[in-house]
Design an enzyme around this catalytic site. Structure first.
Site, mmCIF file in Angstrom:
data_model
loop_
_atom_site.group_PDB
_atom_site.id
_atom_site.type_symbol
_atom_site.label_atom_id
_atom_site.label_comp_id
_atom_site.label_asym_id
_atom_site.label_seq_id
_atom_site.Cartn_x
_atom_site.Cartn_y
_atom_site.Cartn_z
ATOM 1 N N LYS A 112 37.041 40.720 45.382
ATOM 2 C CA LYS A 112 36.234 39.861 44.511
ATOM 3 C C LYS A 112 36.383 38.384 44.854
ATOM 4 O O LYS A 112 37.485 37.912 45.142
ATOM 5 C CB LYS A 112 36.656 40.125 43.059
ATOM 6 C CG LYS A 112 35.917 39.351 41.997
ATOM 7 C CD LYS A 112 34.427 39.461 42.106
ATOM 8 C CE LYS A 112 33.902 40.873 42.166
ATOM 9 N NZ LYS A 112 32.486 40.954 42.622
ATOM 10 N N ASP A 127 37.841 45.839 48.387
ATOM 11 C CA ASP A 127 36.548 46.514 48.579
ATOM 12 C C ASP A 127 36.398 47.042 49.995
ATOM 13 O O ASP A 127 35.673 48.014 50.230
ATOM 14 C CB ASP A 127 35.402 45.567 48.245
ATOM 15 C CG ASP A 127 35.312 45.419 46.742
ATOM 16 O OD1 ASP A 127 36.058 44.581 46.193
ATOM 17 O OD2 ASP A 127 34.564 46.190 46.112
HETATM 18 O O1 MRU Z 1 31.741 43.507 42.032
HETATM 19 P P1 MRU Z 1 32.793 44.479 41.574
HETATM 20 O O2 MRU Z 1 33.160 44.312 40.146
HETATM 21 O O3 MRU Z 1 32.431 45.905 41.939
HETATM 22 O O4 MRU Z 1 34.065 44.087 42.432
HETATM 23 C C1 MRU Z 1 35.255 44.777 42.215
HETATM 24 C C2 MRU Z 1 36.400 44.274 42.991
HETATM 25 O O5 MRU Z 1 36.313 43.333 43.745
HETATM 26 C C3 MRU Z 1 37.679 45.056 42.864
HETATM 27 O O6 MRU Z 1 38.789 44.226 42.968
HETATM 28 C C4 MRU Z 1 37.730 46.110 43.975
HETATM 29 O O7 MRU Z 1 36.545 46.849 44.015
HETATM 30 C C5 MRU Z 1 38.879 47.018 43.839
HETATM 31 S S1 MRU Z 1 38.691 48.067 42.432
HETATM 32 C C6 MRU Z 1 40.021 49.118 42.393
#
Ligand code: MRU
Length: 342
Positions: free
Chosen positions: A241, A230
């Site tokens: 995550k 992220d």
């Molecule tokens: O809370 P989310 O579902 O938006 O979190 C998503 C993640 O942590 C993904 O691993 C990250 O955004 C990479 S997506 C290519």
């Protein structure tokens, strides 16, 4: 938008005609995953400007600022959101300069150009995924198991995915890979979304609960871990995550290489380390309830949606411009300054 809250049970699409609804959809996780959030924000800005009732450039400028602000206040951790909004701010400034003194025709030009910019950004995400996939596939084991976390697939990017793009390209190249998919409590992106995506593509997978991660890294013949991101700080510290940090530490303990796959837009070179990454706190209810059913007594629950994996646990960061390894300060800066190759 494909409603990711309803998968895998129902496949429901929503259309939005108001940027405020796009912002709400991002916040409520109709759409999620860092690159997809960036694409949605871009589309939201373009939609807001396209539908704006502004009659003058000055009115449009004021409304544009409100649109950007509204979309920017949705989710704090994924930097792709802010990257996309900043890109639109720069584009708007350029277009506004060119449109000054052109009256209504100038405004129409801005509207069209921003819609085109959003479509271009989406196409760039798709292209980036394919390149990430090609670079990453070379790091995958020719056969055996690969572990991921959360959902870093097509649902999360609008392309073929980052971590899942790597796996898809490896499978396409003939690698015989089975994917270990941790369910990813509390929001279950692994169980609901990654399992759904891989199953649709007939890629072999085994779903595991989060507390099986250590066991499988120790005994399960896992050749690599590949996850998305992220936000990646200058030194390589990576927010992803919640649960990713634990997987990375357990991977190192068991000598399993741990890779992060992410586009250049996920780099935040304005911050020195992961300590500066804002971590989104989501609702306690997502922990105390499962699919609307309470699973705990009425007690306090914590829900940090992301954690930060220190760079020392990351073997490589796979981007569309190549693979960065330690020391990340120099390798990431070099990739960020490099040009995309066709
Ligand atoms: O809370 P989310 O579902 O938006 O979190 C998503 C993640 O942590 C993904 O691993 C990250 O955004 C990479 S997506 C290519």
């Amino acid at each position: 938008m494909l409603d990711q809250r309803r998968l895998p049970g129902e496949v429901i699409y929503h259309s939005y005609a108001d940027y405020r609804d796009v912002a709400k959809a991002i916040k409520d996780m109709v759409i999620r995953g860092a690159p997809a959030i960036g694409v949605a924000a871009a589309m939201g800005v373009a939609l807001g400007v396209e539908r704006s009732k502004a009659k003058t450039l000055e009115e449009l400028r004021v409304e544009f600022a409100t649109i950007c602000d509204t979309l920017g206040r949705t989710r704090p951790t994924a930097v792709d959101l802010f990257w996309a909004i900043d890109r639109f701010k720069r584009r708007f400034a350029e277009l506004a300069l060119a449109a000054a003194d052109q009256g209504a025709a100038g405004l129409a030009g801005i509207r069209t150009s921003l819609v085109e910019e959003a479509q271009k950004l989406h196409q760039e995400r798709r292209d980036a995924d394919v390149r990430i996939g090609r670079f990453g596939a070379e790091l995958m084991p020719k056969s055996g198991r690969v572990m991921t976390q959360c959902n870093a697939g097509a649902l999360a990017t609008g392309g073929i995915g980052t971590a899942l793009g790597v796996i898809r390209m490896a499978v396409e190249g003939g690698y015989r890979i089975e994917v270990l998919v941790p369910e990813t409590r509390p929001y279950l992106q692994g169980a609901r979304l990654t399992a759904w995506e891989l199953h649709q593509d007939h890629i072999p997978l085994t779903l595991i609960t989060d507390n099986m991660v250590g066991h499988f890294l120790k005994t399960g013949g896992v050749g690599a871990v590949v996850v998305g991101a992220d936000r990646i700080a200058s030194n390589g510290d990576t927010a992803n995550k919640i649960g990713t940090y634990g997987i990375a530490v357990l991977a190192r303990e068991n000598k399993v290489p741990f890779y992060v796959a992410a586009p250049i837009s996920t780099l935040d070179l304005s911050i020195a380390s992961g300590d500066q990454i804002p971590i989104e706190e989501r609702s306690q209810e997502e922990v105390t309830h499962l699919a609307g059913v309470r699973i705990s007594p009425d007690v306090r629950a914590a829900h940090p949606a992301f954690d930060v994996t220190p760079a020392r646990f990351i073997d490589a960061i796979i981007t569309e411009r190549g693979v960065a390894r330690a020391p990340f300060e120099t390798s990431l800066a070099a990739l960020a300054g490099a040009r995309d190759e066709g």
